[in-house]
Scaffold this motif. Structure first.
Motif, PDB file in Angstrom:
ATOM      1  N   ALA A 224      17.760  94.192  67.161  1.00 13.19           N
ATOM      2  CA  ALA A 224      16.963  95.416  67.344  1.00 13.19           C
ATOM      3  C   ALA A 224      16.162  95.356  68.637  1.00 13.19           C
ATOM      4  O   ALA A 224      16.081  96.342  69.385  1.00 13.19           O
ATOM      5  N   ASP A 250      13.519 105.976  71.255  1.00  9.53           N
ATOM      6  CA  ASP A 250      13.399 106.166  69.802  1.00  9.53           C
ATOM      7  C   ASP A 250      14.632 106.879  69.259  1.00  9.53           C
ATOM      8  O   ASP A 250      15.197 106.464  68.234  1.00  9.53           O
ATOM      9  N   LEU A 253      17.735 104.464  69.302  1.00  8.10           N
ATOM     10  CA  LEU A 253      17.669 103.420  68.269  1.00  8.10           C
ATOM     11  C   LEU A 253      17.894 103.995  66.883  1.00  8.10           C
ATOM     12  O   LEU A 253      18.469 103.322  66.010  1.00  8.10           O
ATOM     13  N   ASP A 254      17.471 105.238  66.675  1.00  9.90           N
ATOM     14  CA  ASP A 254      17.619 105.864  65.358  1.00  9.90           C
ATOM     15  C   ASP A 254      19.070 106.078  64.993  1.00  9.90           C
ATOM     16  O   ASP A 254      19.406 106.269  63.812  1.00  9.90           O
ATOM     17  N   PHE A 262      12.594  98.864  62.680  1.00 17.00           N
ATOM     18  CA  PHE A 262      11.983  99.599  63.783  1.00 17.00           C
ATOM     19  C   PHE A 262      11.364  98.605  64.754  1.00 17.00           C
ATOM     20  O   PHE A 262      11.246  97.407  64.470  1.00 17.00           O
ATOM     21  N   GLY A 308      12.874 103.775  66.848  1.00 14.75           N
ATOM     22  CA  GLY A 308      13.914 103.625  65.834  1.00 14.75           C
ATOM     23  C   GLY A 308      13.625 104.340  64.544  1.00 14.75           C
ATOM     24  O   GLY A 308      14.480 104.396  63.652  1.00 14.75           O
TER      25      GLY A 308
END
Length: 401
Positions: A224, A250, A253-254, A262, A308
């Protein structure tokens, strides 16, 4: 005096570069030995790399002298004095030997050992020549490190976990020094760190900084963090300013299937010509600024949710401040402030501020501050290392004069 007339440093460097080109990265030690033996009359030459813990200097290379030599402790030795002080040291008891620091762009790589034949003396003239050659050795060594496992393994006193290997593959150098600033990074425990990461890059007068902390531990957390740091870099290189970068990272990563993990992050752009700093926070602790007199303040800003989560729906607030010449900027993960002393108490932000205030008053460089903090962490063993602890230290020297 030295054993033979001294060539100019430029002649030595030209000879060294020619030998490096001939031998290639695997023959670096032989190239250095060949130059200093043939042109200076050295009887023994060895390159020593420092371990990650900065406790030992380990001989490397294929030359016989390196294989015969043993690791040298940093503490209490003349080799260690040269490494820590960044200045060559001639052995007072054996004036035919000298340790010369090997430093590249502010990163302390190790030391160069040179011994003349019995009866030889490394005088001021010869010391100056070696001082001029050391940067060329450092540049060649920095170029060779990514290509040789043995150079990496020499820095390790134990096996490195896969998660830490992943992080080491993407992290930038742990130190960087220019006329305007000195920077150094700390990652502990270096052999098993997983979720913490840092980044830095210089673009003209702007120093880009990032400190990240992924939820959890192990390979999943390392994955991550590395996804987040590479996304941040990619967006930065596309010209995204801090708010745009946070939103884009963000969102990316999501979509990456990180198993619900996260990443908290602190990103900044520091103008090293003026002292102006802008920063944003995605659920991350605020950085500290420590003045030369020991005063400490926190760079605060309203944070947005961690990266994330898919919840960064608006541009985050951007904090703005100005550093003064000599100020020390410290961005960190909460593993550092949540470290515990032997009495079981948390270090906390106030405790960290006290440590940094002492270092600031002593006007130590960022690299030396990291070495001292690392030594303290390692000395306290497991009582301190309850979580990954990462920090980036930047001492600003002031505007151009």
């Amino acid at each position: 005096m030295s054993a033979q007339p001294l060539p100019r440093p430029g002649v030595l460097i030209a000879d060294l570069l020619e030998r490096i080109a001939t031998h290639g990265p695997t023959g670096l030690a032989d190239a250095v030995s060949g130059t200093l033996t043939s042109l200076l009359g050295a009887a023994e030459v060895a390159i020593h790399l420092v371990t990650y813990e900065e406790t030992e200097l380990v001989p490397v290379g294929s030359i016989e002298s390196a294989r015969r030599r043993r690791p040298v402790a940093v503490a209490g030795t003349e080799a260690g004095r040269a490494y820590i002080g960044g200045v060559g040291v001639t052995d007072a008891a054996h004036p035919c030997t000298r340790w010369e620091p090997i430093t590249y762009a502010g990163e302390r790589l190790g030391v160069l050992f040179v011994r003349l034949p019995e009866g030889g003396v490394i005088d001021a003239d010869l010391a100056a020549v070696l001082r001029g050659v050391a940067p060329a050795v450092a540049q060649a060594l920095a170029a060779a490190r990514p290509l040789r496992d043995d150079l990496e393994l020499a820095r390790r006193s134990q096996e490195m976990a896969s998660a830490a290997e992943l992080l080491q593959a993407v992290l930038p150098p742990a130190a960087l020094t220019t006329a305007r600033f000195s920077l150094a990074a700390l990652v502990e425990p270096v052999y098993s760190a997983g979720g913490d990461a840092y980044d830095h890059a210089v673009d003209a007068d702007v120093l880009h900084l990032g400190v990240l902390d992924a939820m959890g531990h192990g390979y999943g957390a390392a994955h991550a963090s590395t996804v987040a740091i590479t996304a941040y870099r990619s967006h930065r290189r596309q010209g995204f300013h801090l708010p745009e970068n946070v939103r884009a990272t963000d969102a990316l990563l999501d979509t990456q299937g990180l198993g619900g993990r996260f990443v908290t992050a602190w990103f900044a752009e520091f103008d090293v010509a003026t002292g102006r700093i802008e920063w944003v926070s995605a659920g991350h602790p605020g950085a500290l600024v420590v003045a030369l007199d020991g005063g400490v303040r926190t760079l605060e800003v309203e944070p947005v949710p961690p990266l994330g989560t898919g919840l960064v729906l608006t541009d985050p607030d951007v904090g703005v401040d100005y550093l003064e010449p000599g100020d020390l900027l410290v961005a960190f993960t909460d593993g550092l402030t949540e470290a515990r002393g032997l009495d079981g108490d948390l270090l906390g932000v106030d405790g960290l501020a006290d440590v940094l205030a002492t270092a600031a008053r002593e006007q130590r460089t960022a690299t030396e501050i990291v070495r001292r903090v690392r030594a303290d962490l390692l000395a306290r063993e497991d009582a301190w290392l309850n979580d990954d602890a990462t920090a980036v230290f930047v001492r600003w020297n002031g505007p151009p004069v």
